[in-house]
Every structure is written in structure tokens, then in C-alpha cells.
Design a protein around this motif. Structure first.
Motif, PDB file in Angstrom:
ATOM      1  N   MET A   1      12.464   7.100  -5.465  1.00 15.66           N
ATOM      2  CA  MET A   1      12.257   5.990  -6.412  1.00 15.66           C
ATOM      3  C   MET A   1      12.065   4.681  -5.656  1.00 15.66           C
ATOM      4  SD  MET A   1      12.015   6.359  -9.617  1.00 15.66           S
ATOM      5  CE  MET A   1      12.222   7.514 -10.954  1.00 15.66           C
ATOM      6  N   THR A   2      10.981   4.582  -4.913  1.00 17.92           N
ATOM      7  CA  THR A   2      10.732   3.370  -4.151  1.00 17.92           C
ATOM      8  C   THR A   2       9.454   2.697  -4.636  1.00 17.92           C
ATOM      9  OG1 THR A   2       9.611   4.732  -2.548  1.00 17.92           O
ATOM     10  CG2 THR A   2      11.886   4.124  -2.045  1.00 17.92           C
ATOM     11  N   ILE A   3       9.389   1.390  -4.363  1.00 16.22           N
ATOM     12  CA  ILE A   3       8.175   0.645  -4.672  1.00 16.22           C
ATOM     13  C   ILE A   3       7.694  -0.030  -3.402  1.00 16.22           C
ATOM     14  CG2 ILE A   3       7.204  -1.281  -5.972  1.00 16.22           C
ATOM     15  CD1 ILE A   3       8.840  -0.582  -8.296  1.00 16.22           C
ATOM     16  N   ASP A   4       6.486   0.311  -3.004  1.00 10.09           N
ATOM     17  CA  ASP A   4       5.874  -0.305  -1.825  1.00 10.09           C
ATOM     18  C   ASP A   4       5.448  -1.731  -2.171  1.00 10.09           C
ATOM     19  OD1 ASP A   4       4.309  -0.064   0.801  1.00 10.09           O
ATOM     20  OD2 ASP A   4       2.775  -0.648  -0.639  1.00 10.09           O
ATOM     21  N   VAL A   6       3.084  -3.740  -1.105  1.00 10.86           N
ATOM     22  CA  VAL A   6       1.642  -3.960  -1.317  1.00 10.86           C
ATOM     23  C   VAL A   6       1.207  -3.351  -2.652  1.00 10.86           C
ATOM     24  CG1 VAL A   6      -0.673  -3.625  -0.387  1.00 10.86           C
ATOM     25  CG2 VAL A   6       1.254  -3.978   1.170  1.00 10.86           C
ATOM     26  N   ASN A   7       1.706  -2.137  -2.948  1.00 13.29           N
ATOM     27  CA  ASN A   7       1.394  -1.530  -4.244  1.00 13.29           C
ATOM     28  C   ASN A   7       1.889  -2.409  -5.376  1.00 13.29           C
ATOM     29  OD1 ASN A   7       0.206   0.651  -3.057  1.00 13.29           O
ATOM     30  ND2 ASN A   7       1.901   2.079  -3.420  1.00 13.29           N
ATOM     31  N   PHE A   8       3.094  -2.973  -5.207  1.00 18.60           N
ATOM     32  CA  PHE A   8       3.649  -3.815  -6.268  1.00 18.60           C
ATOM     33  C   PHE A   8       2.818  -5.083  -6.441  1.00 18.60           C
ATOM     34  CE2 PHE A   8       6.983  -6.559  -8.244  1.00 18.60           C
ATOM     35  CZ  PHE A   8       7.140  -5.802  -9.384  1.00 18.60           C
ATOM     36  N   ALA A   9       2.336  -5.639  -5.317  1.00 24.10           N
ATOM     37  CA  ALA A   9       1.483  -6.826  -5.391  1.00 24.10           C
ATOM     38  C   ALA A   9       0.202  -6.504  -6.164  1.00 24.10           C
ATOM     39  CB  ALA A   9       1.144  -7.318  -3.984  1.00 24.10           C
TER      40      ALA A   9
END
Lengths: 99, 239
Positions: A1-4, A6-9
Motif C-alpha cells: 500500500m504505497t504511493i510513489d 511522481v505517480n501522486f504528482a
């Protein structure tokens, strides 16, 4: 359950511009005159947008065109959910038979 | 007059077919996102923050590592530009929402818009009706897209089941409600359909919706009777 990060941006940028498209119409409409040609245009907008979304899908092949015609005729008589269920079944059957 | 409970029920009844149409695509969206290396948490974030189906499906198709932020954002803007037309039409019909209008805008989807416009033909759109429809879509879209990251692989070919046809079927059925006679609605439909199909065939991207819609409203303005109040009013009663 992680958020990268760059992906989040990317998700935030997509979300911000999408929200902008959603409020832009409200901001424009608040400044438009409520009568005359603008009123005629706004009244015609719902069917114009609906047809612009539908037409290329229905014209994409004979099966889609046939299923679209069936839906059009059913929708004159039946409630939405029954129309959609039969339309989906017709599209599936035609594809099963001819593809 | 309708009560909040009646509007709540009407909203649920109206939104049910669109939820049934959207869920398979949310599942596939989740499955494709996993294939591109996106995590369930990222899927949840995208479905909550962007909440716009076709742009999300295209985004996942374009996704790479590191994410092409500018390209994804520009694509989302262009694909979702049709919301601007929808918002312009809906704006006056939900003016009584007050500040909640800006929340309503966040939850604006093709489906919520089409169902609300259809509702507005018969009676005013209440807050209860709009938010019942919009929040139900929001809940199921998020849930199903996250579930799709786990179970989406089981739904590989939705076309074979005709599921991709549910969305146009809903729109065809809703479009019928806007028919106000061949004289008024005919030119709108013909112009919109012809231009949308032509642009779809020749121009890449989602411009065909905008082009078709503008052609349709132009046709309405051009063919509208000259401004004579008595005549204009007589036309209104044919609803």
C-alpha cells in the motif's frame, strides 16, 4: 500500500485540470446572458452532447448500429434499466453470432 | 412537491443502470493499472481525485515509470473538456445549491450530468437527487477500481458480453427525453451526429464530443425562430 511521489504528482495534476474543466462551465454560464441565442444554445446543449458521445459508437459497426436501433425502439416503451439490459444482451448475442 | 426521501429513492433508481454499466469498467481499470505497476493505494487516489472514467482508462494506458506528469495532465484536460459544456448547461439548473455547487462540480460525471439534465426536464434538480446520484457513482467507481487491482483479471474481454454497450444504451435512452419535435431538435441531432462521426474518424483524441456539441448548438441557434416573444413562448409548451 504505497504511493510513489511522481505517480501522486501525476494524479494531482490530472485531478486539478479535470476539476478545472468541471468548474469552468459554471464560471462561464454565470457570465452569459440568460436570453436570446445563448439561451437557445444552452437549451440545445444536452441533446447535442449526448448525440456527439453516442454517434461515433453507434456508427462504429453494423452490430453497434443494430443494437443502437433496438435500444432506441425499446426506450420508447420500457424503463431505462430494462432497455439497457436488453440492449447489452442484443449486442452480446450479435457479436457471439457474427464475430 | 417531492420530499427528500422521494428524491433519494428517485436518485437511487436513476443511478442504478449507470452503476451497473460503470462497475465492469472500473474493474478493468484497476486490473490495467496493476499491470502498469500502480498500487491499490494509487488506484484509490486516482479514482478519488480525478474521478473521470475515460480519462483514467487512457491515463493508465499512457502510464510509464517515472510517470509522464505533463502529458497525463494535458490528456486529462483535453479528454474532460466536455465537462465544461455540461457544466455550462447544468449551472443554472443547480444555482440553488449555493456553495455546494463547487462540490457538485467535483462529482460531475457524464452519467450524473445526463441523469440530472433528464430530471430537470420534469422538475427541479434537488440537492438530494443530485448528490444521491453523484455520490453513489463515486462510491462504486472507487470501490470497483480498487477491487479491480485484485480481481480485474477475471474480466478480460467486456466487449464479448456486450458490457461496453451499456453506456451508449443509457445515453440513447436519455437522449430521447430531449426530443422537442423534428423542427426544433432535428437539426441539432443531425448536425451533432454528422460532425461527431466525421471528427471522430479524422482527428485523434476526444475532440469529437466538443466538435459535435458545438455543431449541434450552432444548428439550434441558426434554425431557431426569429426573436418574437409570442412565438418563442408557443414553442416552449411543446415540452
Amino acid at each position: 500500500m504505497t504511493i510513489d511521489p511522481v505517480n501522486f504528482a501525476a494524479i494531482l495534476a490530472m485531478g486539478a485540470l479535470t476539476y478545472f474543466t468541471r468548474i469552468l462551465g459554471f464560471l462561464i454560464a454565470d457570465r452569459l446572458p440568460k436570453s436570446g441565442p445563448v439561451r437557445v444554445a444552452l437549451d440545445a446543449l444536452p441533446p447535442a452532447v449526448l448525440v456527439a458521445v453516442i454517434a461515433p459508437i453507434v456508427m462504429s459497426g453494423p452490430i453497434e448500429a443494430a443494437a443502437g436501433l433496438v435500444v432506441l425502439l425499446l426506450a420508447l416503451r420500457l424503463p431505462l434499466i430494462a432497455t439497457v439490459a436488453i440492449g447489452v444482451a442484443v449486442a452480446a448475442l450479435l457479436r457471439f453470432a457474427f464475430l | 412537491m417531492t420530499t427528500p426521501l422521494a428524491d433519494f429513492r428517485a436518485g437511487l433508481v436513476a443511478v442504478f443502470p449507470t452503476v451497473a454499466a460503470a462497475v465492469p469498467f472500473a474493474l478493468i481499470l484497476g486490473q490495467q493499472a496493476t499491470a502498469k505497476g500502480l498500487t491499490p493505494a494509487e488506484m484509490l487516489a486516482m479514482s478519488s481525485i480525478v474521478f473521470a472514467g475515460s480519462s483514467q482508462l487512457i491515463a493508465v494506458g499512457l502510464w510509464s515509470t517515472p510517470a509522464p506528469v505533463a502529458a497525463l495532465a494535458l490528456m486529462a484536460f483535453l479528454v474532460n473538456l466536455r465537462h465544461t459544456l455540461m457544466g455550462a448547461s447544468l449551472s443554472g439548473k443547480i444555482a440553488h445549491f449555493g456553495r455546494l455547487r463547487w462540490v457538485a462540480a467535483f462529482l460531475l460525471t457524464d452519467e450524473a450530468w445526463a441523469l440530472s439534465e433528464r430530471r430537470a426536464l420534469d422538475r427541479p434538480i434537488s440537492r438530494t437527487f443530485y448528490f444521491t446520484v453523484a455520490l453513489t457513482m463515486f462510491f462504486f467507481w472507487q470501490t470497483a477500481s480498487v477491487l479491480g487491482t485484485v480481481f480485474g483479471a477475471y474480466l478480460e474481454h467486456p466487449e464479448a458480453w456486450g458490457l461496453d454497450f451499456a453506456f451508449p444504451a443509457i445515453f440513447i435512452a436519455l437522449a430521447l427525453g430531449f426530443w422537442k419535435g423534428a423542427r426544433r431538435t432535428g437539426p441539432v441531432l443531425v448536425a451533432s451526429a454528422v460532425v461527431a462521426v466525421a471528427v471522430h474518424a479524422t482527428v485523434p483524441g476526444a475532440w469529437y464530443v466538443i466538435a459535435g456539441a458545438i455543431a449541434g448548438i450552432s444548428a439550434a441557434v441558426i434554425t431557431a425562430p426569429r426573436e418574437r416573444p409570442a412565438k418563442a413562448l408557443a414553442g416552449e409548451t411543446t415540452r
